[in-house]
Write a protein that holds these residues in place. Structure first.
Motif, PDB file in Angstrom:
ATOM      1  N   ILE A  89       0.824  -1.222   0.000  1.00  0.00           N
ATOM      2  CA  ILE A  89       0.000   0.000   0.000  1.00  0.00           C
ATOM      3  C   ILE A  89       0.855   1.268   0.000  1.00  0.00           C
ATOM      4  CG2 ILE A  89      -0.308   0.258   2.504  1.00  0.00           C
ATOM      5  CD1 ILE A  89      -3.320   0.858   1.823  1.00  0.00           C
ATOM      6  N   TYR A 139      -3.059  17.046   6.210  1.00  0.00           N
ATOM      7  CA  TYR A 139      -4.258  16.952   7.050  1.00  0.00           C
ATOM      8  C   TYR A 139      -3.949  17.245   8.519  1.00  0.00           C
ATOM      9  CZ  TYR A 139      -8.719  15.089   8.711  1.00  0.00           C
ATOM     10  OH  TYR A 139      -9.950  14.941   9.295  1.00  0.00           O
ATOM     11  N   GLU A 162      -6.934  22.169   3.120  1.00  0.00           N
ATOM     12  CA  GLU A 162      -7.854  21.425   3.998  1.00  0.00           C
ATOM     13  C   GLU A 162      -8.658  22.443   4.822  1.00  0.00           C
ATOM     14  OE1 GLU A 162      -8.342  18.215   4.194  1.00  0.00           O
ATOM     15  OE2 GLU A 162      -6.612  17.274   3.221  1.00  0.00           O
ATOM     16  N   THR A 222      -0.370   4.396  17.446  1.00  0.00           N
ATOM     17  CA  THR A 222      -1.528   3.512  17.231  1.00  0.00           C
ATOM     18  C   THR A 222      -1.846   3.359  15.733  1.00  0.00           C
ATOM     19  OG1 THR A 222      -3.028   5.387  17.514  1.00  0.00           O
ATOM     20  CG2 THR A 222      -2.584   4.043  19.469  1.00  0.00           C
ATOM     21  N   GLU A 223      -0.914   3.760  14.899  1.00  0.00           N
ATOM     22  CA  GLU A 223      -1.014   3.602  13.428  1.00  0.00           C
ATOM     23  C   GLU A 223      -2.143   4.412  12.802  1.00  0.00           C
ATOM     24  OE1 GLU A 223      -1.082  -0.813  13.244  1.00  0.00           O
ATOM     25  OE2 GLU A 223       0.777  -0.606  12.122  1.00  0.00           O
ATOM     26  N   GLN A 224      -2.676   5.401  13.534  1.00  0.00           N
ATOM     27  CA  GLN A 224      -3.748   6.209  12.934  1.00  0.00           C
ATOM     28  C   GLN A 224      -3.221   7.086  11.804  1.00  0.00           C
ATOM     29  OE1 GLN A 224      -6.592   8.076  15.789  1.00  0.00           O
ATOM     30  NE2 GLN A 224      -5.512   6.889  17.327  1.00  0.00           N
ATOM     31  N   ASP A 252      -0.783   6.178   9.788  1.00  0.00           N
ATOM     32  CA  ASP A 252      -0.698   5.240   8.662  1.00  0.00           C
ATOM     33  C   ASP A 252      -2.091   4.981   8.086  1.00  0.00           C
ATOM     34  OD1 ASP A 252       2.026   4.960   8.780  1.00  0.00           O
ATOM     35  OD2 ASP A 252       1.969   3.219  10.099  1.00  0.00           O
ATOM     36  N   ALA A 253      -3.102   4.905   8.980  1.00  0.00           N
ATOM     37  CA  ALA A 253      -4.466   4.663   8.508  1.00  0.00           C
ATOM     38  C   ALA A 253      -4.951   5.824   7.637  1.00  0.00           C
ATOM     39  CB  ALA A 253      -5.408   4.458   9.688  1.00  0.00           C
ATOM     40  N   LEU A 254      -4.564   7.037   8.003  1.00  0.00           N
ATOM     41  CA  LEU A 254      -4.911   8.192   7.154  1.00  0.00           C
ATOM     42  C   LEU A 254      -4.293   8.023   5.771  1.00  0.00           C
ATOM     43  CD1 LEU A 254      -4.494  11.498   9.201  1.00  0.00           C
ATOM     44  CD2 LEU A 254      -6.527  10.752   7.991  1.00  0.00           C
ATOM     45  N   GLU A 255      -3.012   7.684   5.762  1.00  0.00           N
ATOM     46  CA  GLU A 255      -2.326   7.497   4.483  1.00  0.00           C
ATOM     47  C   GLU A 255      -2.980   6.363   3.693  1.00  0.00           C
ATOM     48  OE1 GLU A 255       0.165   9.035   2.951  1.00  0.00           O
ATOM     49  OE2 GLU A 255       0.563  10.540   4.482  1.00  0.00           O
ATOM     50  N   ALA A 256      -3.344   5.288   4.410  1.00  0.00           N
ATOM     51  CA  ALA A 256      -3.944   4.137   3.729  1.00  0.00           C
ATOM     52  C   ALA A 256      -5.300   4.489   3.122  1.00  0.00           C
ATOM     53  CB  ALA A 256      -4.088   2.971   4.696  1.00  0.00           C
ATOM     54  N   THR A 257      -5.987   5.489   3.702  1.00  0.00           N
ATOM     55  CA  THR A 257      -7.260   5.913   3.107  1.00  0.00           C
ATOM     56  C   THR A 257      -7.036   7.048   2.097  1.00  0.00           C
ATOM     57  OG1 THR A 257      -7.610   7.242   5.101  1.00  0.00           O
ATOM     58  CG2 THR A 257      -8.855   5.219   4.938  1.00  0.00           C
ATOM     59  N   ALA A 258      -5.796   7.102   1.583  1.00  0.00           N
ATOM     60  CA  ALA A 258      -5.450   8.048   0.515  1.00  0.00           C
ATOM     61  C   ALA A 258      -5.576   9.502   0.938  1.00  0.00           C
ATOM     62  CB  ALA A 258      -6.281   7.772  -0.740  1.00  0.00           C
ATOM     63  N   VAL A 259      -5.220   9.768   2.198  1.00  0.00           N
ATOM     64  CA  VAL A 259      -5.214  11.146   2.691  1.00  0.00           C
ATOM     65  C   VAL A 259      -3.765  11.515   3.000  1.00  0.00           C
ATOM     66  CG1 VAL A 259      -5.940  12.666   4.581  1.00  0.00           C
ATOM     67  CG2 VAL A 259      -7.528  10.980   3.644  1.00  0.00           C
ATOM     68  N   PHE A 275      -5.852  -2.769   9.496  1.00  0.00           N
ATOM     69  CA  PHE A 275      -4.655  -2.842  10.340  1.00  0.00           C
ATOM     70  C   PHE A 275      -4.852  -3.882  11.444  1.00  0.00           C
ATOM     71  CE2 PHE A 275      -4.150   1.140   8.246  1.00  0.00           C
ATOM     72  CZ  PHE A 275      -2.794   1.393   8.208  1.00  0.00           C
TER      73      PHE A 275
END
Lengths: 263, 261
Positions: free
Chosen positions: A68, B138, B36, B122-124, B126-133, A104
């Motif tokens: 990803i 941001y 933003e 807590t990888e949040q 990374d989660a932003l990046e994974a949702t293409a943000v 995740f």
């Protein structure tokens, strides 16, 4: 040490070769001088389930992060479809990521917004849907994982298993054609774990989604994986179908499969 | 000893370089689209509006104390009439901007460092990046822009609250009227006192948001790392504010010689 088994897809090869959803080509990655991935290569045909097995710390999650684009290889290339994601940046990288859903290991829900808003977040960012439709779709995704009544709850108010399911709902919000899942059954009771597997299988069978799953759970790997690889110390030491793994003479594969059978 | 000092110095220089590049990226992406807006407005509320009570109450107290000290000093020379003007100059030129910035480096700096640090571990992020943000735009750019906008406004609130505090102290001591107090206060200050000193707080806002975001973004070692990021955000922001203030005051004196006079 490396053992290459016949992949299951070769025994039921379709007339035309399937499109490749993911391809890793000689990927090597080091962190602080430690080689985590060492010349890893594999292909995942579109619409198939691909499972990455291995002991903790062998580079499984790092592999998903490469797919990803959250990690970049020191050497080698990573393709998602025809796009070399390891070479993309900015809007082009975002364009490819919009086609990917990532669950995740610890769900990684945004803890400052509600569960429903977590699922609605990708819809708000990447679609032009109106507010009622966004709420409807987020509610539908939550209902699919059995959390339709938890829309307004905060992530901190959910159990670990519920957070995992909410994370999956968020990963599926944009109906991705490639779904990356890191330890789908970790921390879940067997019934919930099976439900998650059922949901992922349904997405693969009816929606044509490609699954790349990292797991320690062999029953789950058997159900989800059309083909499997085992990583050990950053290298692929075995690849093939679950049946191939059962017949493997590789000590590590046998020990892994046997321990899971016992469990 | 040199064996140990050299790697430490190299690491420190590398960190300074990283912070510098992080700050440059923040500047560049603040002025380049896409913007933003929605998240920036939310941050303006979180970092700015919600800091207003702290700044107002602190300003009021600072005004009272400054007034009491000024009275004690000026009474010796029979210059009590100068108390409101002296207080206004002290507040507007230096005490207001610096006190507001240091207070906000505590509230905002610790908040940004802890929030982004927790999101990192807590990888949040990374989660932003994974949702293409774009997580930098941001999370970082929105906070930097919000702080740069909020600091001058909050400083103005602090100055005003300080003046009110000074009035309360004066009226308690001498029964001075509100109109006389403010007329007297504004006899010696004009916009050249207010504008440069208040604009320099935009730099303070940039320092707080950038330093704290950098520390949050580079957090490691779980919850312990989050605590460390939060503490360092306050310490380093405060230190950089005080050091940069020296340079900024010198710069203001150079550009506005009448202020130095």
């Amino acid at each position: 040490m490396t053992e290459t088994l016949e992949a299951c897809e070769t025994s039921a090869r379709p007339a035309a070769p399937p499109a490749i959803a993911v391809r890793l080509d000689g990927v090597t990655k080091e962190f602080a001088g430690r080689r985590v991935l060492d010349d890893v290569s594999f292909e995942v045909p579109a619409g198939r389930g691909f499972v990455i097995l291995g002991r903790s710390g062998t580079g499984k999650s790092v592999t998903l992060r490469h797919i990803i684009g959250l990690a970049r290889p020191d050497r080698g290339r990573v393709f998602v479809g025809d796009d070399e994601i390891s070479a993309l940046d900015g809007p082009e990288l975002s364009r490819v990521r919009r086609r990917i859903g990532f669950l995740f290991q610890n769900a990684a829900l945004f803890d400052s917004i509600s569960v429903g808003e977590n699922v609605a977040f990708p819809l708000r960012r990447h679609t032009r849907l109106g507010e009622p439709e966004i709420r409807q779709r987020a509610g539908d995704k939550l209902a699919a994982v059995g959390l339709d009544k938890e829309y307004d709850k905060m992530p901190a108010d959910l159990s670990g298993g519920m957070r995992k399911r909410a994370g999956l709902a968020r990963a599926l919000a944009l109906d991705p054609d490639l779904i990356l899942v890191d330890e789908p059954s970790a921390g879940l009771d067997p019934i919930t774990a099976d439900e998650i597997d059922d949901l992922l299988l349904g997405l693969k069978r009816s929606g044509g989604a490609t699954l790349v799953v990292v797991t320690h759970n062999i029953p789950s790997a058997r159900r989800l994986g059309d083909s499997l690889v085992m990583l050990h110390e950053g290298r692929i030491v075995a690849r093939g179908s679950a049946a191939d793994f059962d017949r493997s003479t590789n000590e590590l594969v046998r020990a892994f499969m046997a321990s899971q059978h016992a469990g | 000893m040199l064996d140990r000092a050299a790697p430490a110095a190299t690491a420190a220089l590398a960190t300074v370089g990283e912070v510098w590049l992080f700050a440059l990226k923040a500047v560049r992406e603040s002025v380049l689209p896409p913007f933003e807006f929605r998240e920036t407005v939310r941050q303006l509320y979180e970092l700015g509006v919600r800091s207003a009570p702290l700044v107002a109450i602190s300003g009021l107290a600072v005004g009272v104390v400054l007034s009491m000290h000024t009275r004690a000093s000026l009474e010796r020379f029979g210059a009590e009439a100068m108390i409101p003007a002296g207080l206004a100059i002290a507040l507007v030129r230096e005490t207001g901007p610096l006190t507001a910035a240091l207070l906000l480096s505590g509230r905002i700096g610790a908040g940004i460092g802890a929030e982004l640090g927790a999101m990192k571990v807590t990888e949040q992020i990374d989660a932003l990046e994974a949702t293409a943000v774009d997580s930098f735009r941001y999370l970082v750019v929105t906070r930097v822009v919000a702080c740069v906008i909020a600091l001058p406004i909050l400083t103005t609130i602090m100055n005003f609250a300080g003046m009110i505090g000074g009035y309360l102290a004066e009226t308690a001591a001498t029964g001075m009227s509100l109109s006389l107090y403010f007329t007297s206060a504004f006899t010696l200050i004009d916009m050249t006192d207010y504008v440069p000193a208040t604009i320099k707080t935009m730099v303070f806002g940039f320092i707080i948001a950038t330093m704290s975001s950098y520390l949050g973004f580079t957090t490691t070692s779980g919850t312990e790392g989050v605590g460390r990021a939060s503490t360092r955000a306050v310490v380093l922001s405060s230190m950089l504010i005080i050091v940069s203030n020296v340079i900024l005051v010198r710069l203001i004196f150079f550009i506005f010689p009448e202020v130095a006079g």
